[in-house]
Design a protein around this motif. Structure first.
Motif, PDB file in Angstrom:
ATOM      1  N   THR A 362       0.981  -1.813   0.143  1.00 22.62           N
ATOM      2  CA  THR A 362      -0.060   0.148   0.066  1.00 22.62           C
ATOM      3  C   THR A 362       1.027   0.972  -0.323  1.00 22.62           C
ATOM      4  O   THR A 362       1.678   1.648   0.485  1.00 22.62           O
ATOM      5  CB  THR A 362      -0.660  -0.084   1.234  1.00 22.62           C
ATOM      6  OG1 THR A 362      -2.138   1.311   1.630  1.00 22.62           O
ATOM      7  CG2 THR A 362       0.073   0.116   2.500  1.00 22.62           C
ATOM      8  N   PHE A 363       0.262   2.276  -0.836  1.00 21.45           N
ATOM      9  CA  PHE A 363       0.758   3.738  -0.561  1.00 21.45           C
ATOM     10  C   PHE A 363      -0.462   4.667   0.029  1.00 21.45           C
ATOM     11  O   PHE A 363      -1.366   4.702  -1.139  1.00 21.45           O
ATOM     12  CB  PHE A 363       1.737   4.021  -1.941  1.00 21.45           C
ATOM     13  CG  PHE A 363       2.397   5.839  -1.809  1.00 21.45           C
ATOM     14  CD1 PHE A 363       3.599   5.779  -1.281  1.00 21.45           C
ATOM     15  CD2 PHE A 363       1.445   6.454  -2.405  1.00 21.45           C
ATOM     16  CE1 PHE A 363       3.963   7.008  -1.285  1.00 21.45           C
ATOM     17  CE2 PHE A 363       1.766   8.048  -1.943  1.00 21.45           C
ATOM     18  CZ  PHE A 363       3.221   8.118  -1.521  1.00 21.45           C
ATOM     19  N   VAL A 364       0.025   4.986   1.030  1.00 25.10           N
ATOM     20  CA  VAL A 364      -1.324   5.664   1.452  1.00 25.10           C
ATOM     21  C   VAL A 364      -0.801   7.992   1.232  1.00 25.10           C
ATOM     22  O   VAL A 364       0.342   7.570   2.188  1.00 25.10           O
ATOM     23  CB  VAL A 364      -2.183   5.681   2.894  1.00 25.10           C
ATOM     24  CG1 VAL A 364      -3.536   6.418   3.069  1.00 25.10           C
ATOM     25  CG2 VAL A 364      -2.461   4.599   2.142  1.00 25.10           C
ATOM     26  N   TYR A 365      -1.140   8.399   1.210  1.00 21.34           N
ATOM     27  CA  TYR A 365      -0.792   9.978   2.017  1.00 21.34           C
ATOM     28  C   TYR A 365      -2.343  10.630   2.275  1.00 21.34           C
ATOM     29  O   TYR A 365      -3.343  10.602   1.782  1.00 21.34           O
ATOM     30  CB  TYR A 365      -0.593  10.726   0.359  1.00 21.34           C
ATOM     31  CG  TYR A 365      -0.447  12.667   0.187  1.00 21.34           C
ATOM     32  CD1 TYR A 365       0.536  12.843   1.523  1.00 21.34           C
ATOM     33  CD2 TYR A 365      -1.423  13.384   0.286  1.00 21.34           C
ATOM     34  CE1 TYR A 365       0.732  14.645   1.914  1.00 21.34           C
ATOM     35  CE2 TYR A 365      -1.059  14.767   0.323  1.00 21.34           C
ATOM     36  CZ  TYR A 365      -0.328  15.639   1.494  1.00 21.34           C
ATOM     37  OH  TYR A 365       0.179  16.221   2.020  1.00 21.34           O
ATOM     38  N   THR A 366      -2.145  10.471   3.519  1.00 24.02           N
ATOM     39  CA  THR A 366      -2.802  11.945   4.141  1.00 24.02           C
ATOM     40  C   THR A 366      -2.925  13.259   4.285  1.00 24.02           C
ATOM     41  O   THR A 366      -1.670  13.899   4.911  1.00 24.02           O
ATOM     42  CB  THR A 366      -3.490  11.245   5.647  1.00 24.02           C
ATOM     43  OG1 THR A 366      -3.227   9.677   5.305  1.00 24.02           O
ATOM     44  CG2 THR A 366      -4.195  11.634   6.244  1.00 24.02           C
ATOM     45  N   LEU A 367      -3.875  13.965   4.740  1.00 27.43           N
ATOM     46  CA  LEU A 367      -3.707  16.114   4.507  1.00 27.43           C
ATOM     47  C   LEU A 367      -4.850  15.887   5.046  1.00 27.43           C
ATOM     48  O   LEU A 367      -6.174  15.541   5.122  1.00 27.43           O
ATOM     49  CB  LEU A 367      -4.070  16.595   3.677  1.00 27.43           C
ATOM     50  CG  LEU A 367      -3.581  17.743   3.611  1.00 27.43           C
ATOM     51  CD1 LEU A 367      -2.402  18.349   4.203  1.00 27.43           C
ATOM     52  CD2 LEU A 367      -4.075  18.526   1.836  1.00 27.43           C
ATOM     53  N   ARG A 368      -4.243  16.285   7.213  1.00 22.39           N
ATOM     54  CA  ARG A 368      -5.928  16.915   7.947  1.00 22.39           C
ATOM     55  C   ARG A 368      -5.965  18.331   7.914  1.00 22.39           C
ATOM     56  O   ARG A 368      -4.182  18.840   8.227  1.00 22.39           O
ATOM     57  CB  ARG A 368      -5.718  16.684   8.708  1.00 22.39           C
ATOM     58  CG  ARG A 368      -6.120  14.526   9.083  1.00 22.39           C
ATOM     59  CD  ARG A 368      -5.326  14.385   9.965  1.00 22.39           C
ATOM     60  NE  ARG A 368      -5.679  12.706  10.290  1.00 22.39           N
ATOM     61  CZ  ARG A 368      -4.465  11.922  10.060  1.00 22.39           C
ATOM     62  NH1 ARG A 368      -3.233  12.613  10.268  1.00 22.39           N
ATOM     63  NH2 ARG A 368      -4.875  10.002  10.222  1.00 22.39           N
ATOM     64  N   CYS A 369      -6.634  19.285   7.801  1.00 20.73           N
ATOM     65  CA  CYS A 369      -7.308  20.654   8.196  1.00 20.73           C
ATOM     66  C   CYS A 369      -8.495  21.235   8.136  1.00 20.73           C
ATOM     67  O   CYS A 369      -8.873  20.248   8.496  1.00 20.73           O
ATOM     68  CB  CYS A 369      -6.270  21.317   6.742  1.00 20.73           C
ATOM     69  SG  CYS A 369      -7.305  21.560   5.217  1.00 20.73           S
ATOM     70  N   SER A 370      -8.053  21.745   8.844  1.00 16.91           N
ATOM     71  CA  SER A 370      -9.247  22.946   8.993  1.00 16.91           C
ATOM     72  C   SER A 370     -10.336  22.958   7.396  1.00 16.91           C
ATOM     73  O   SER A 370      -9.459  23.447   7.300  1.00 16.91           O
ATOM     74  CB  SER A 370      -9.545  23.484  10.087  1.00 16.91           C
ATOM     75  OG  SER A 370      -9.354  25.175   9.534  1.00 16.91           O
ATOM     76  N   LEU A 371     -11.677  22.871   8.090  1.00 19.70           N
ATOM     77  CA  LEU A 371     -12.156  23.556   6.639  1.00 19.70           C
ATOM     78  C   LEU A 371     -12.367  24.778   6.487  1.00 19.70           C
ATOM     79  O   LEU A 371     -12.452  25.682   5.242  1.00 19.70           O
ATOM     80  CB  LEU A 371     -13.854  23.073   6.667  1.00 19.70           C
ATOM     81  CG  LEU A 371     -14.414  21.309   6.342  1.00 19.70           C
ATOM     82  CD1 LEU A 371     -15.576  21.629   7.073  1.00 19.70           C
ATOM     83  CD2 LEU A 371     -13.962  21.423   5.401  1.00 19.70           C
TER      84      LEU A 371
END
Length: 398
Positions: A362-371
């Motif tokens: 697997t290869f996963v990229y995750t980006l988290r931020c406020s709306l």
């Protein structure tokens, strides 16, 4: 009580008139007419009260009706006393009439100030004329206000049209500027200090920003675009079969220009490394892009943008990745600068965090931020532009 009806010891009133026919007739006829009138007047008053329930001072009007009615009864009893001496009973009726009369007089005196304020007919006509003048002035003022509102609305529409035209002109100028910057990296320019892959990636990143900006500005009313449209506009041109190779899923979320640029840049950075593979290998690539929202600790909403990729091959239904024969791991040609861009620079611009996860399958990229950061990230970027530029310059190849 018996005394009221014991009148045998009294003489009839007719004896006082010496039973003169003409005098008895005059006396009884006058009382009869008065009785008839005093009975008709209360009936008329009662009919008026029933038909006009909105009249004020109904109690006073009722007292007047009762007073007149009792007066009529006394005149009727006066006729009876000509032949029958029912003086005690007649006195009782007169007593009741007196009580009602005094009560009516007392209430009437208390209402004198109220009645004194009732305008006369001339004043009524004057008030009506004043009301008509006021209504005419109000109607004129309303027409003037409508005209001013229409004038202001037209001016606002013209201003919005001019602003929209200016914004489109600014976007076009920015496109031209980006094209100029991109042309400086094309063959024919002395760029021997830069490797060919760097120049290719530079042009791709510049074009990614241009595509994101044009995607947002296509929405003339809101100048915001959905995340799905931003991702598809960036990734689909890089693959031969985008409908089969790209899956997007998530709630409908709209982002501004700066937020669209960061998501578009991340999508290009991830997709370009796959599109550079040989065509046969590229056609086996499957990309699953999903985004979800949840409440954050500060009471706002946070978005999680996740890029998951796999190479289907013969086991496409099971989503198994094809491992490299030499390393046993999924091919992951992710340069150091690209990883820094995905995990440091882009998250920093929108006040979030990025993470890359690698595994044998697997290869996963995750980006988290406020709306709100995706919609108003221009303010965040402006405050930190200098430090970001220095960081990007430090990470760029010489």
């Amino acid at each position: 009580m018996n005394a009221l009806f014991e009148y045998e010891q009294y003489m009839p009133h007719g004896m006082c008139l010496l039973w003169e026919p003409w005098l008895v007739l005059l006396w009884s006829g006058s009382d009869l007419m008065i009785f008839a009138a005093y009975m008709a007047i209360p009936m008329a008053i009662i009919l008026v009260l029933r038909r006009r329930p909105d009249l004020n001072h109904r109690g006073l009007v009722s007292l007047f009706a009762g007073f007149i009615l009792l007066c009529g009864v006394t005149h009727a009893l006066s006729i009876v006393t000509l032949w029958y001496a029912i003086y005690p009973f007649m006195g009782s009726v007169k007593l009741a009439t007196g009580v009602i009369s005094l009560t009516t007089a007392a209430v009437l005196f208390r209402l004198i100030p109220v009645f004194a304020r009732i305008p006369n007919p001339e004043r009524h006509e004057e008030v009506i004329r004043e009301l008509e003048t006021t209504l005419a002035d109000l109607s004129k003022a309303r027409d003037e206000l409508d005209a001013r509102v229409k004038e202001r609305t037209d001016a606002l529409n013209d201003a919005n049209s001019q602003l929209s035209y200016t914004a489109r002109d600014a976007v076009q100028r920015s496109r031209n500027l980006i094209q100029i910057v991109s042309s400086l990296t094309r063959p024919g320019v002395d760029v021997s200090a830069y490797p060919v892959t760097f120049l290719r990636d530079l042009r791709g990143r510049i074009n990614a920003l241009a595509i994101a900006t044009s995607t947002v500005m296509e929405q003339r009313n809101t100048h915001r675009a959905s995340i799905e449209r931003v991702v598809r506009r960036q990734v689909e041109p890089l693959f031969a079969q985008p409908d089969q190779q790209l899956i997007t899923e998530g709630p409908e979320i709209f982002v501004g220009a700066q937020g669209a640029q960061q998501i578009s840049l991340a999508a290009w950075e991830l997709a370009s490394r796959l599109s550079a593979m040989p065509r046969a290998r590229q056609e086996s690539v499957r990309i699953d892009v999903r985004w979800t929202t949840e409440s954050s600790e500060d009471g706002g909403e946070q978005i999680e943008f996740k890029w998951h990729e796999w190479h289907g091959g013969a086991n496409e239904g099971s989503r198994l990745l094809v491992a490299d024969d030499a390393t046993g791991r999924v091919p992951d040609p992710l340069p150091e600068f690209s990883e820094d861009l995905l995990t440091r620079i882009i998250p920093h611009l929108i006040g979030g965090e990025g993470q890359v996860e690698r595994g044998p399958e697997t290869f996963v990229y995750t980006l988290r931020c406020s709306l709100t950061a995706l919609d108003n990230s221009e303010d965040i970027a402006a405050d930190e532009a200098f430090s970001i530029d220095r960081e990007a310059a430090r990470l760029s190849p010489a």
